[in-house]
Write an enzyme that holds these catalytic residues in place. Structure first.
Site, PDB file in Angstrom:
ATOM      1  N   GLU A 126       0.848  -1.191   0.000  1.00 48.23           N
ATOM      2  CA  GLU A 126       0.000   0.000   0.000  1.00 48.23           C
ATOM      3  C   GLU A 126       0.887   1.245   0.000  1.00 48.23           C
ATOM      4  OE1 GLU A 126      -2.815   0.352   3.198  1.00 48.23           O
ATOM      5  OE2 GLU A 126      -3.760   2.081   2.275  1.00 48.23           O
ATOM      6  N   MET A 269       0.646  -2.797   8.646  1.00 45.03           N
ATOM      7  CA  MET A 269      -0.093  -2.942   7.390  1.00 45.03           C
ATOM      8  C   MET A 269      -1.026  -4.138   7.448  1.00 45.03           C
ATOM      9  SD  MET A 269      -0.669  -1.796   4.392  1.00 45.03           S
ATOM     10  CE  MET A 269      -1.972  -2.602   3.453  1.00 45.03           C
ATOM     11  N   GLU A 270      -2.255  -3.906   7.006  1.00 40.72           N
ATOM     12  CA  GLU A 270      -3.343  -4.869   7.183  1.00 40.72           C
ATOM     13  C   GLU A 270      -3.458  -5.925   6.087  1.00 40.72           C
ATOM     14  OE1 GLU A 270      -3.758  -1.543   6.430  1.00 40.72           O
ATOM     15  OE2 GLU A 270      -5.396  -1.262   5.002  1.00 40.72           O
ATOM     16  N   GLU A 304      -5.299  -2.824  12.804  1.00 36.43           N
ATOM     17  CA  GLU A 304      -5.016  -3.655  11.624  1.00 36.43           C
ATOM     18  C   GLU A 304      -5.980  -4.835  11.553  1.00 36.43           C
ATOM     19  OE1 GLU A 304      -3.168  -2.143   9.662  1.00 36.43           O
ATOM     20  OE2 GLU A 304      -2.241  -0.789  11.115  1.00 36.43           O
ATOM     21  N   GLU A 326      -9.726   4.185   6.417  1.00 35.16           N
ATOM     22  CA  GLU A 326      -8.866   4.630   7.521  1.00 35.16           C
ATOM     23  C   GLU A 326      -9.632   5.375   8.622  1.00 35.16           C
ATOM     24  OE1 GLU A 326      -6.288   3.268   7.980  1.00 35.16           O
ATOM     25  OE2 GLU A 326      -5.541   2.628   6.027  1.00 35.16           O
TER      26      GLU A 326
HETATM   27  N1  B3K Z   1      -2.992   1.004   5.688  1.00 27.23           N
HETATM   28  C1  B3K Z   1      -1.676   1.166   6.246  1.00 27.23           C
HETATM   29  C2  B3K Z   1      -1.002   2.414   5.823  1.00 27.23           C
HETATM   30  C3  B3K Z   1      -0.296   2.306   4.526  1.00 27.23           C
HETATM   31  C4  B3K Z   1       0.534   3.541   4.273  1.00 27.23           C
HETATM   32  C5  B3K Z   1       1.083   3.536   2.915  1.00 27.23           C
HETATM   33  N2  B3K Z   1       1.974   4.647   2.692  1.00 27.23           N
HETATM   34  C6  B3K Z   1      -1.689   1.122   7.733  1.00 27.23           C
HETATM   35  C7  B3K Z   1      -2.969   1.424   8.385  1.00 27.23           C
HETATM   36  O1  B3K Z   1      -3.506   2.494   8.325  1.00 27.23           O
HETATM   37  O2  B3K Z   1      -3.499   0.538   8.981  1.00 27.23           O
HETATM   38 ZN    ZN Z   2      -5.397   1.823   8.799  1.00 27.82          ZN
END
Ligand code: B3K
Ligand code: ZN
Length: 880
Positions: A126, A269-270, A304, A326
């Site tokens: 991501e 990261m999920e 996550e 998010e």
């Molecule tokens: N989804 C990821 C964040 C990714 C960031 C990419 N630059 C972590 C989170 O918010 O859970």
């Molecule tokens: Zn997140």
């Protein structure tokens, strides 16, 4: 690296011409030359596919082979660049494309795509990392079922992990290599792909879902650190249970894996079934993790895990919708932590974070809506606005619709959009439909940037026994949005009567009031409350019911009354903060003119009462006793900021508070010294928090017995919270003792990188002129590594974001240092470099000399001809 590229715009969204249903990946891992074979089942998706032109994206990719439906493609049919693969004359029916690429994980210092950390392989995809692995339709609305085969040297990588459920595995006969196959039955976008291979320790456990499905749980970490994963495992099981109980959501695969790695650009990261974490959000034990670390581990593990539904099962149509996953997931993790701990204390902590991180963003050059409409570089939009303000928007939705209406909308969202790549419109439609509410005005929260300001005025008319409350809202201009519309702002409120109870009223005219929520929808509204028995003190924005700034002309006496009597704990805290802030702002102009800062006795009495009130939980009392920080004061002042005057005012005010509280401080400090066995639970953490706030105030006085107490606590503590608190109290006061204590801390923990981050941070935040030189020296210290984002954030981020007087030195040396560092780091790790540069976001609010010096450094960065898109984007917007 490119210079300026065309921006992406929400209004330009088009579904992909082709889509991919199945992805079969084969990784032959090797440190410098990993071969990836991707077999993609592709089909036309829109009329645009008739062009027969398939455009895939890449990033620093080397093409080694290309077949269409099993046949090698002649060079005349395609164009392969490191950043794209364009194939001509593809069929207008489903076909299979087989792409073989070569990548170099060891040379990957950006930590995006497949890279090495501590000798292991891991991935981060991501937002746009998958294109650094293979050419792809690397966009979140292309959902495919993935099967991953991983092959590696058995000795280097005994552990091979992928998304989904484990399948076949074994040795490769006649070689020293082995393989494993993983299959993920849930269609997902490429950003959720993950792979880990290496030599790791593991902690295992089990969870049975409420429908009886057994799930295997594993947390992988560096060998020898397995015991430090037990708290994370406990948090994971509690998260799984909570999501069933509160949202009715169960886990869906047979296995859930977390891997802790030490080189990671963000928190965690999920990835589906295979979360990858920055190890600082997994590892915790009493000797190395503070109470705040424990709370962060709990919160990030939950966050996550919760993404499995809000993010993975339902993902985003495009990156403009990032807050869909998010903001919603932050809201969910905040609620989880509130249920696990103290709800009011959690709310205060979250609002502090919002005000410290999101408010300055919203009020500066980087302001953008919760759902941005334009971006150059999506990595720069993982912001406090998308995350924290995004969570506030979901929270307001619940306040407006009520808990039950909110839950009905969420249920419909999960039912209707499972397996979809959805939008904010899809999300809101579920709430309008289930509750019959018109959310058109509410939706402005997603599109209008800037923190709304509410000015409130109240008047009680004894003759008619009515209370008139006038509320006016103003949403300030932000980049690209000079004029704003009025928002729907839920104002949770109470009218506090003389005995401290909320007063009743019969009816209200002037607008909609439901229960304890005023619905503010117009630029200005006067609400008249009838049959109010006595003059009330209004308590507005209870529990911080909207992310706004509230200005209300309450006297010090009214605020003191609110600190004592408000039934809403958040507003008791807020009233104390307001009293302190008034003194600090006035004190700053006194300090700037060389006058001594006056300490309002009302403030001291308020703090004393809270300190002594045994009916209040210690964690709450600790929050009240923590007066606003230097950056909070700078934000409140807003223009021509002189960080030195602010620091002086704050120091003198704290000294006044310490003197005013007198012997009570040391008495209470000792009273809490009850030698209990360490437990990270919220109640004990709260006792430590209160005790350490007291120690901090005592040490600020510079009194010898206070420093002796801090040294004693530092030397005898049986946990990191108390040891670190003693050290930071001394260190932050820039006392002579700090050098010796910082060294002792280093000696004790050398070799433990995560603890040394705390040390680097403390070194970087000493408010003394020699700090900049010290930071420069530490850049070549063995404990520091430019390749590790945690080290960089601790030392350089600590200096630039948490040391206001030294970063903002009047000679500009702090700005100069950060500019040099960012230019250097940008060549290695653009995401982390761009993040650091955000320290300049409030440069325009500085007094003219510093403002000029900051601008000169920003211009120097902007003039560099080899900036990454990430850094280019931040510097351009910061200067605009
Ligand atoms: N989804 C990821 C964040 C990714 C960031 C990419 N630059 C972590 C989170 O918010 O859970
Ligand atoms: Zn997140």
């Amino acid at each position: 690296m490119k210079s300026e590229s065309a921006p992406f715009r929400l209004e330009d969204y088009r579904p992909p011409a082709f889509t991919i249903d199945r992805v079969d990946l084969d990784f032959r891992l090797s440190p410098s030359a990993t071969r990836v074979t991707a077999r993609l089942s592709i089909r036309p998706n829109t009329a645009d596919a008739a062009s027969g032109r398939l455009e895939l994206v890449g990033d620093e990719i080397l093409l080694k082979g290309l077949k269409l439906d099993g046949l090698p493609l002649p060079a005349s049919r395609f164009t392969a660049l490191p950043s794209s693969l364009s194939v001509r004359d593809v069929p207008n029916t489903p076909f299979e494309l087989e792409i073989e690429t070569e990548i170099d994980p060891s040379a990957n210092t950006k930590l995006m795509g497949l890279y090495r950390t501590n000798g292991n392989y891991c991935t981060q995809c991501e937002a746009e990392g998958f294109r650094r692995i293979t050419y792809f339709l690397d966009r979140p609305d292309v959902l495919a079922v993935y099967t991953t085969r991983i092959e590696a040297e058995k000795a280097d990588a005994p552990i091979l992990l992928g998304n989904g459920n484990p399948g076949e595995s074994g040795d490769i006969p006649g070689t020293t290599r082995h393989y494993a196959i993983w299959h993920d039955p849930f269609p997902k976008p490429s950003y959720l792909f993950a792979l880990v291979a290496g030599d790791l320790g593991v902690l295992t456990d089990r969870f049975t879902t409420r429908s009886g499905k057994p799930v295997e749980l594993r947390i992988y970490c560096e060998h020898g650190k397995e015991a430090r994963c037990t708290y994370a495992m406990d948090a994971l099981k509690r998260s799984m249970k909570w999501d069933e109980d509160v949202f009715g959501l169960e886990y869906d695969l047979d296995i859930f894996i977390i891997v802790a790695v030490s080189d990671f650009n963000m928190g965690a990261m999920e990835n589906k079934g295979l979360n990858i974490f920055n190890d600082k959000y997994v590892l915790a034990d009493p000797d190395t993790a503070s109470d705040i670390d424990y709370a962060n581990v709990e919160g990030v593990i939950a966050h996550e895990y919760f993404h499995n539904w809000t993010g993975n099962r339902i993902t985003c149509r495009d990156w403009f919708q990032l807050c869909l996953k998010e903001g919603l997931t932050v809201f969910r993790d905040q609620e989880f932590s509130s249920d696990m701990r103290s709800r009011p204390v959690k709310r205060i902590a979250d609002v502090r974070t919002l005000q410290a991180r999101q408010f300055p963003e919203d009020g500066g050059p980087l302001a953008h809506p919760v759902r941005p409409e334009i971006y150059h570089e999506i990595s720069n939009f993982y912001t406090p606005t998308v995350y924290e303000k995004g969570a506030e928007v979901v929270r307001m939705l619940r306040t407006i619709l009520g808990a039950e209406g909110f839950r009905r909308g969420m249920d419909l969202y999960f039912e209707r959009h499972d397996g979809d790549a959805a939008t904010i419109e899809d999300f809101l439609a579920c709430f309008s439909e289930t509750t019959g509410s018109d959310l058109a005005q509410f939706k402005l929260w997603y599109s209008q940037a800037g923190t709304p300001q509410i000015v409130a005025k109240g008047h009680y008319d004894e003759a008619s026994r009515s209370y008139r409350l006038t509320l006016a809202q103003n949403v300030p201009p932000t980049p690209g949005q000079p004029v704003k519309k009025s928002m729907h702002i839920p104002v949770r409120f109470g009218l506090i009567g003389p005995n401290g109870e909320d007063l009743d009223f019969s009816t209200v005219s002037g607008g909609k009031v439901e229960g304890d929520v005023i619905h503010m929808t117009e630029p200005a509204q006067t609400f008249v409350f009838h049959e109010v028995a006595a003059r009330p003190v209004p308590s507005l924005m209870r529990a911080f019911s909207a992310p706004v700034r509230l200005a209300i002309d309450l006297s010090s006496d009214d605020l003191l009354f609110q600190v004592r009597a408000d039934k809403d704990p958040f507003n008791r805290w807020q009233a104390a903060q307001t009293l302190a802030m008034r003194a600090l702002v006035a004190g700053t102009s006194d300090a700037a003119q060389g006058r001594h800062v006056q300490v309002d006795p009302t403030l001291v009495s308020a703090l004393a009462e809270i300190l002594e009130d045994e009916t209040l939980e210690p964690a709450f009392r600790a929050q009240v006793l923590q007066i606003p920080g230097e950056s909070d004061i700078a934000r409140e002042i807003g223009q021509d900021v002189d960080p030195d005057a602010i620091a002086t005012a704050r120091r003198q005010l704290r000294l006044g508070v310490t003197r005013g509280l007198g012997a009570r401080l040391a008495d209470r400090y000792r009273a809490f010294d009850d030698h209990r066995l360490y437990s990270p639970d919220a109640a004990d953490a709260g006792r430590r928090a209160l005790r350490n706030v007291l120690l901090d105030l005592m040490v600020a006085s510079g009194a010898a017995d206070a420093i002796a107490a801090a040294r004693h606590q530092f030397e005898t503590a049986d946990n990191m919270t108390d040891r670190l608190a003693a050290l930071s109290a001394v260190s932050a006061s820039a006392l002579a003792e700090r050098r010796h204590m910082l060294e002792a801390f280093y000696e004790r923990y050398q070799g433990d990188a995560l603890v040394l981050d705390k040390w680097l941070m403390l070194e970087a935040t000493v408010p003394a002129l020699e700090t900049l030189d010290r930071v420069k020296t530490l850049l070549v210290h063995p404990a520091f590594a430019l390749s590790n984002p945690n080290r960089v954030r601790a030392l350089v981020g600590g200096f630039s974001s948490s040391n206001p007087t030294q970063f903002n030195r009047a000679d500009g040396a702090g700005f100069d240092f950060l500019a040099d560092f960012v230019l250097d780091l940008d060549r290695r790790n653009p995401q982390t470099a761009a993040r650091l540069l955000i320290a300049f976001r409030s440069w325009r609010a500085l007094e003219p000399v510093r403002r000029g010096l900051a601008e000169a450094q920003l211009r120097r960065i902007a003039a560099s001809d080899r900036l990454s898109p990430d850094t280019q984007d931040i510097v351009t917007r910061t200067l605009a």
